[in-house]
Design a protein around this motif. Structure first.
Motif, PDB file in Angstrom:
ATOM      1  N   SER A  29       0.652  -1.083   0.127  1.00 12.43           N
ATOM      2  CA  SER A  29       0.092   0.130   0.050  1.00 12.43           C
ATOM      3  C   SER A  29       0.831   1.228  -0.170  1.00 12.43           C
ATOM      4  O   SER A  29       0.361   2.328   0.622  1.00 12.43           O
ATOM      5  N   SER A  89      -2.359   0.025   7.008  1.00 14.91           N
ATOM      6  CA  SER A  89      -1.852  -0.191   5.671  1.00 14.91           C
ATOM      7  C   SER A  89      -0.057  -0.098   5.909  1.00 14.91           C
ATOM      8  O   SER A  89       0.421  -1.018   5.429  1.00 14.91           O
ATOM      9  N   ASP A  98      -3.506  -6.359   2.547  1.00 18.43           N
ATOM     10  CA  ASP A  98      -4.386  -5.343   2.001  1.00 18.43           C
ATOM     11  C   ASP A  98      -5.161  -5.553   0.807  1.00 18.43           C
ATOM     12  O   ASP A  98      -5.187  -6.689   0.189  1.00 18.43           O
ATOM     13  N   GLN A  99      -5.969  -4.645   0.453  1.00 20.18           N
ATOM     14  CA  GLN A  99      -6.697  -4.818  -0.760  1.00 20.18           C
ATOM     15  C   GLN A  99      -6.107  -4.606  -2.147  1.00 20.18           C
ATOM     16  O   GLN A  99      -6.429  -4.055  -3.031  1.00 20.18           O
ATOM     17  N   TRP A 135      -5.932  -6.630  -4.393  1.00 20.66           N
ATOM     18  CA  TRP A 135      -6.428  -7.394  -5.684  1.00 20.66           C
ATOM     19  C   TRP A 135      -7.776  -6.564  -5.928  1.00 20.66           C
ATOM     20  O   TRP A 135      -8.832  -7.175  -6.564  1.00 20.66           O
ATOM     21  N   ALA A 136      -7.990  -5.271  -5.158  1.00 19.97           N
ATOM     22  CA  ALA A 136      -9.126  -4.668  -5.544  1.00 19.97           C
ATOM     23  C   ALA A 136      -9.358  -4.313  -6.910  1.00 19.97           C
ATOM     24  O   ALA A 136     -10.627  -3.838  -7.482  1.00 19.97           O
ATOM     25  N   SER A 167      -6.054  -9.415  -0.487  1.00 17.16           N
ATOM     26  CA  SER A 167      -7.542  -9.152  -0.465  1.00 17.16           C
ATOM     27  C   SER A 167      -8.278  -8.401  -1.646  1.00 17.16           C
ATOM     28  O   SER A 167      -7.543  -7.646  -2.173  1.00 17.16           O
ATOM     29  N   GLY A 201     -11.071  -7.133  -1.607  1.00 17.92           N
ATOM     30  CA  GLY A 201     -11.856  -5.941  -1.119  1.00 17.92           C
ATOM     31  C   GLY A 201     -13.298  -6.208  -1.375  1.00 17.92           C
ATOM     32  O   GLY A 201     -13.872  -7.045  -0.835  1.00 17.92           O
ATOM     33  N   SER A 202     -13.989  -5.475  -2.351  1.00 17.93           N
ATOM     34  CA  SER A 202     -15.494  -5.765  -2.614  1.00 17.93           C
ATOM     35  C   SER A 202     -15.598  -6.987  -3.364  1.00 17.93           C
ATOM     36  O   SER A 202     -14.845  -7.789  -3.980  1.00 17.93           O
ATOM     37  N   GLY A 235     -12.173 -15.015  -0.437  1.00 17.55           N
ATOM     38  CA  GLY A 235     -11.083 -15.006  -1.545  1.00 17.55           C
ATOM     39  C   GLY A 235     -10.661 -16.231  -1.951  1.00 17.55           C
ATOM     40  O   GLY A 235     -10.347 -16.347  -3.146  1.00 17.55           O
ATOM     41  N   GLU A 246     -16.703  -3.719   3.084  1.00 21.10           N
ATOM     42  CA  GLU A 246     -15.231  -3.919   3.973  1.00 21.10           C
ATOM     43  C   GLU A 246     -15.586  -4.715   5.264  1.00 21.10           C
ATOM     44  O   GLU A 246     -14.669  -4.955   5.972  1.00 21.10           O
ATOM     45  N   ARG A 269     -14.301  -8.196   5.992  1.00 22.12           N
ATOM     46  CA  ARG A 269     -12.716  -8.504   6.503  1.00 22.12           C
ATOM     47  C   ARG A 269     -12.866  -9.019   8.016  1.00 22.12           C
ATOM     48  O   ARG A 269     -11.930  -9.866   8.251  1.00 22.12           O
TER      49      ARG A 269
END
Length: 365
Positions: free
Chosen positions: A8, A20, A113-114, A116-117, A140, A142-143, A171, A308, A311
């Motif tokens: 991040s 992050s 962290d996200q 792979w958002a 992650s 994320g959505s 995931g 979120e 998580r």
């Protein structure tokens, strides 16, 4: 082994996101314990997004995150970064630059962290030279990632990874859908270290002498009613406790500016360590409360940020702590003061750690 980590970096240049920066710190320290040399990839493309990824976001109906708010403690984060984090010598400002001259390493890790958002290639280590290992650790999405187009695009991205681990059970299911049935679920890097590991970097003795509640909020809050603020105030007043509040990524606009504290990363960690209670909407607020054995209550996010919540739902279910998720239908005081069986929590966290240690050992062997 020389390891380069994509995480991040760009995000903490525009937002004082404590989770992050500290999750990378934790991953770095763990890998150093294992005898590896680690460097955080300084990739900061800003808002430069190629046409094809803008088109993909449009087709997938993904809205860009609001990045108009101001970083509240640039100096504190930069000092922490300079003092404690190992980074690549070069800062890269585009994928083309990164692909042409990538930092030298034996293995490359993307996570946590996200990461792979989105679908931009650096998130999937496309720049890594042939013959080097490409690993995801606690990545992650994320959505939610559903639909045919997502399946096509993420299948395309994940096929080049050598070892895949993700942070949430959802995931693992996504990865199976995207052709990677070998994906495993591991713990967030923040849980790779023990309480004593973090305490080595904290001040000895309490910094805030009066008992206090540390409230930590992320993402926009429509109304203080959404976070049961009156309950928090009433409880603090009834128990002669101070409330120390940190709010980021849009949450700060729900509070009077003079009531907020913007600590540096270690000060933030100290506030969790010393608090009587932590009340938060943040995954990493929860994760570090667990590491520090600080009683906590997590209040789920609402509106556009509610995705979120998955998580911490996932983590708390694994640890048998779902009762720490605030339920407006129940008594606030009863939920907050409920005892936590920290011995059982330790046992469950250690199971996650062992699985995570084994994954990294195998991937990096």
């Amino acid at each position: 082994m020389r390891i380069c980590v994509y995480s991040s970096y760009a995000w903490i240049k525009i937002a004082n996101n404590y989770g992050s920066i500290l999750q990378y710190f934790a991953l770095q320290k763990y890998l150093e314990k294992c005898g590896h040399q680690t460097a955080w990839l300084r990739f900061n493309s800003g808002d430069k997004v190629t046409l094809k990824y803008k088109l993909a976001n449009l087709l997938l109906k993904r809205k860009d995150r609001n990045r108009s708010y101001k970083h509240q403690n640039v100096d504190g984060f930069q000092l922490f970064e300079n003092k404690f984090l190992c980074e690549t010598k070069q800062e890269y400002n585009s994928f083309a630059q990164l692909k042409k001259n990538p930092p030298q390493a034996d293995a490359y890790i993307t996570g946590s962290d996200q990461v792979w958002a989105g679908l931009s290639p650096e998130r999937y280590l496309v720049f890594a030279p042939k013959g080097t290992k490409k690993i995801s650790y606690a990545a992650s999405f994320g959505s939610p990632k559903t639909g045919l187009l997502n399946k096509i695009l993420f299948t395309w991205r994940l096929k080049g990874m050598d070892y895949i681990s993700v942070r949430e059970r959802a995931g693992v299911d996504y990865c199976k859908t995207f052709g990677r049935g070998d994906a495993v679920c591991v713990c967030d890097p923040s849980l790779l270290l023990y309480k004593s590991d973090y305490e080595a970097f904290l001040q000895k003795g309490r910094v805030v002498k009066q008992p206090y509640i540390f409230s930590y909020w992320v993402n926009p809050i429509n109304s203080l009613e959404d976070i049961s603020w009156k309950h928090i105030i009433n409880y603090a007043e009834s128990n002669n406790m101070e409330i120390i509040t940190t709010a980021i990524q849009g949450a700060e606009f729900a509070f009077e500016h003079s009531s907020l504290k913007s600590p540096d990363p270690l000060e933030w960690l100290q506030l969790i360590h010393d608090a009587g209670y932590v009340i938060t909407s943040s995954f990493h607020g929860v994760a570090f409360s667990i590491v520090m054995k600080t009683p906590f209550l997590v209040i789920p996010q609402k509106g556009n940020s509610s995705a979120e919540n998955l998580r911490f739902y996932d983590l708390l279910k694994n640890l048998g702590l779902t009762e720490r998720i605030y339920d407006a239908k129940k008594n606030f005081i009863t939920q907050l003061e409920a005892q936590i069986d920290w011995d059982n929590v330790d046992e469950q966290v250690n199971k996650l750690r062992v699985k995570s240690f084994d994954f990294l050992k195998k991937a990096l062997s």
